[in-house]
Design an enzyme around this catalytic site. Structure first.
Site, PDB file in Angstrom:
ATOM      1  N   HIS A 316       9.977  98.559  95.678  1.00 31.82           N
ATOM      2  CA  HIS A 316       9.563  98.341  94.287  1.00 31.82           C
ATOM      3  C   HIS A 316      10.595  98.919  93.327  1.00 31.82           C
ATOM      4  O   HIS A 316      11.346  98.184  92.693  1.00 31.82           O
ATOM      5  CB  HIS A 316       8.192  98.987  94.068  1.00 31.82           C
ATOM      6  CG  HIS A 316       7.543  98.659  92.751  1.00 31.82           C
ATOM      7  ND1 HIS A 316       8.099  97.821  91.814  1.00 31.82           N
ATOM      8  CD2 HIS A 316       6.371  99.079  92.208  1.00 31.82           C
ATOM      9  CE1 HIS A 316       7.294  97.729  90.764  1.00 31.82           C
ATOM     10  NE2 HIS A 316       6.247  98.490  90.965  1.00 31.82           N
ATOM     11  N   HIS A 355      13.751  86.905  93.794  1.00 29.33           N
ATOM     12  CA  HIS A 355      12.596  87.657  93.324  1.00 29.33           C
ATOM     13  C   HIS A 355      11.355  87.042  93.940  1.00 29.33           C
ATOM     14  O   HIS A 355      11.275  85.830  94.131  1.00 29.33           O
ATOM     15  CB  HIS A 355      12.521  87.598  91.784  1.00 29.33           C
ATOM     16  CG  HIS A 355      11.617  88.621  91.188  1.00 29.33           C
ATOM     17  ND1 HIS A 355      10.259  88.468  91.129  1.00 29.33           N
ATOM     18  CD2 HIS A 355      11.896  89.824  90.614  1.00 29.33           C
ATOM     19  CE1 HIS A 355       9.720  89.531  90.540  1.00 29.33           C
ATOM     20  NE2 HIS A 355      10.696  90.369  90.222  1.00 29.33           N
ATOM     21  N   ASP A 411      17.632  93.600  88.437  1.00 31.78           N
ATOM     22  CA  ASP A 411      18.142  94.794  89.112  1.00 31.78           C
ATOM     23  C   ASP A 411      19.650  94.717  89.350  1.00 31.78           C
ATOM     24  O   ASP A 411      20.310  95.755  89.479  1.00 31.78           O
ATOM     25  CB  ASP A 411      17.428  94.988  90.452  1.00 31.78           C
ATOM     26  CG  ASP A 411      15.940  95.203  90.270  1.00 31.78           C
ATOM     27  OD1 ASP A 411      15.574  96.095  89.499  1.00 31.78           O
ATOM     28  OD2 ASP A 411      15.145  94.476  90.890  1.00 31.78           O
TER      29      ASP A 411
END
Length: 494
Positions: A316, A355, A411
């Site tokens: 996460h 994702h 990210d």
């Protein structure tokens, strides 16, 4: 299977017809908001079959199996909408692209929590309350001082949120009664005021706690939150302020004369935008954890601490750290082709691409790419950027990754920005937690305000263990051995 019938073409019937081949019975399941109630299936019962065990509870109705909640809606929410197929993210209906360009983090926090964009006076009141509640009790110094110098900042932060709850007895339903927050749904003004006070505290103190966890690692004295600065400016100030005579470094200031320390406006704005992008993301693992915990009606500090622990996990909150470690391991742009070849052979992991929700592109990645350029213009170009760009371009031109819809996500760039700003890698998850506190309290508040009340979240399981068996004494037992079947032998360090 799934064939359209002539009847379905004639009229819209918002129901699902289920035929139980075990019994021949037919059931009509209502469809609302393109969902069916899982509890309805409990009414579909059948006699136990030859392959059923008593533990299957066949005669008590069907259960819905969904490992990992891949297609289970656990709550009705009006907060965040994601369309992963089209790459859409909206907070309360507002596209994330517009909010990142025109809004601020605390304005988005107001939007997520209260449901609408604030007026100027409403925003001023909210900002004032949040920043006012950034101050911690003096005892917090001793609390953070009890950690080892090398303690992970997420371990400190998770503990600190739970620790906060010990100060505020008025925030604890175990002490004040279990309707402390649920009576907010009836418009109780005192209850709403009490709830808002805890929200101010959690958002305001999140940056203070995070900064204290950072400065423990640096061996520095803690800094009292300043006045007259924005939320992210205050955070950066608490992280980096050294003394009353602190001043801008020559590279960050156009003025040759020293001036009182204030974070660089480009870096403060970049962090503000990053906080907007990370404020909420629908029913992710940590938000679900906050709601799961909150459903038993503890104080909100305990619920947020649980969410923090969930985000601590590498699946996460550790994704942007994994990106940096991957880029460091690649070494240079010349090594990118060999790395991607190893990924295709499943010998390496490609971090920062793809994702679970977004099947095309992550809308946040386009925003953050622009922010990255602005940050690098201030901090200087990170040597890893060349490797990152080579990886980015090569993957987007490779049919292997394109066909699997593996596009760069938020990210991929956020880790490079945090690294350029000087944050250590193990602090990256903390920079995820601070803004996500807003999303957590927004979902928690929404649940407390539900007109139907709060039901404790108690999912079912499918039991596949042994059926009933009788206790056997030592002399009659068969020894079961093997890895995972008995306690391991560990080495003791004293």
């Amino acid at each position: 299977m799934g064939q359209e019938t002539p009847k379905a073409k004639q009229a819209r019937n918002n129901s699902l017809v289920v035929i139980d081949n075990r019994t021949g019975k037919q059931y009509s399941v209502p469809v609302t908001h393109n969902s069916v109630p899982a509890t309805f299936f409990k009414s579909i019962r059948a006699p136990a079959g030859p392959d059923d065990r008593p533990e299957d509870e066949t005669e008590r109705g069907l259960r819905i199996s969904d490992r990992g909640f891949l297609n289970t809606a656990v709550i009705e929410s009006a907060i965040t909408y994601i369309d992963g197929e089209r790459g859409i993210l909206r907070y309360r209906g507002y596209p994330i692209e517009q909010l990142a360009e025109k809004s601020t983090f605390l304005e988005c926090a107001y939007l997520l929590i209260y449901g609408s964009l604030p007026s100027s006076s409403q925003l001023s009141h909210f900002e004032r309350e949040v920043l006012l509640h950034g101050i911690l009790h003096a005892d917090a110094t001793r609390f953070f001082g009890s950690f080892r110098y090398d303690a992970h900042p997420m371990a400190m932060l998770t503990s600190a949120f739970a620790y906060l709850g010990s100060y505020y007895g008025e925030a604890n339903p175990s002490l004040q009664g279990q309707t402390l927050y649920t009576k907010c749904a009836k418009g109780d003004p005192e209850a709403l005021q009490n709830m808002d006070k805890q929200i101010y505290r959690l958002i305001g103190k999140a940056t203070t706690l995070a900064a204290m966890a950072y400065r423990v690692r640096q061996g520095r004295e803690f800094v009292v939150p300043p006045t007259g600065m924005s939320y992210t400016e205050s955070f950066l100030y608490q992280l980096d302020h050294l003394s009353p005579t602190d001043s801008f470094s020559a590279s960050f200031s156009a003025s040759p004369s020293p001036s009182p320390y204030k974070p660089h406006p480009v870096l403060a704005r970049a962090l503000d935008v990053l906080f907007i992008l990370h404020a909420d993301h629908e029913m992710n693992a940590s938000s679900t954890t906050v709601l799961q915990t909150g459903s038993s009606l503890p104080d909100p500090y305990s619920a947020v601490a649980a969410g923090c622990a969930s985000l601590y996990g590498p699946l996460h909150g550790g994704a942007n750290e994994a990106v940096i470690r991957m880029l460091v391991a690649i070494g240079s742009p010349d090594n990118v082709p060999a790395f991607l070849a190893a990924v295709k052979r499943r010998e390496k992991v490609l971090s920062g691409f793809g994702h679970r929700v977004y099947k095309t592109s992550d809308p946040r990645s386009f925003i953050i790419r622009k922010i990255a350029d602005e940050v690098f213009a201030v901090t200087g170009r990170d040597p890893l950027l060349d490797t990152a760009m080579a990886l980015h371009d090569a993957a987007l031109k490779d049919d292997y990754f394109v066909s699997r819809k593996l596009a760069p996500n938020v990210d991929f760039w956020s880790g490079l920005i945090y690294r350029a700003m000087g944050f250590p890698m193990d602090f990256f998850p903390v920079l995820f937690v601070v803004p996500r506190v807003v999303g957590w309290v927004a979902h928690w508040r929404q649940m407390m305000l539900s007109p139907e009340g709060v039901k404790i979240w108690r999912p079912r399981q499918i039991y596949v263990g042994p059926s009933e068996r009788s206790y056997v004494s030592f002399d009659g037992r068969e020894t079961v051995q093997g890895p995972g079947k008995e306690p391991s032998i560990v080495v003791h360090s004293g």
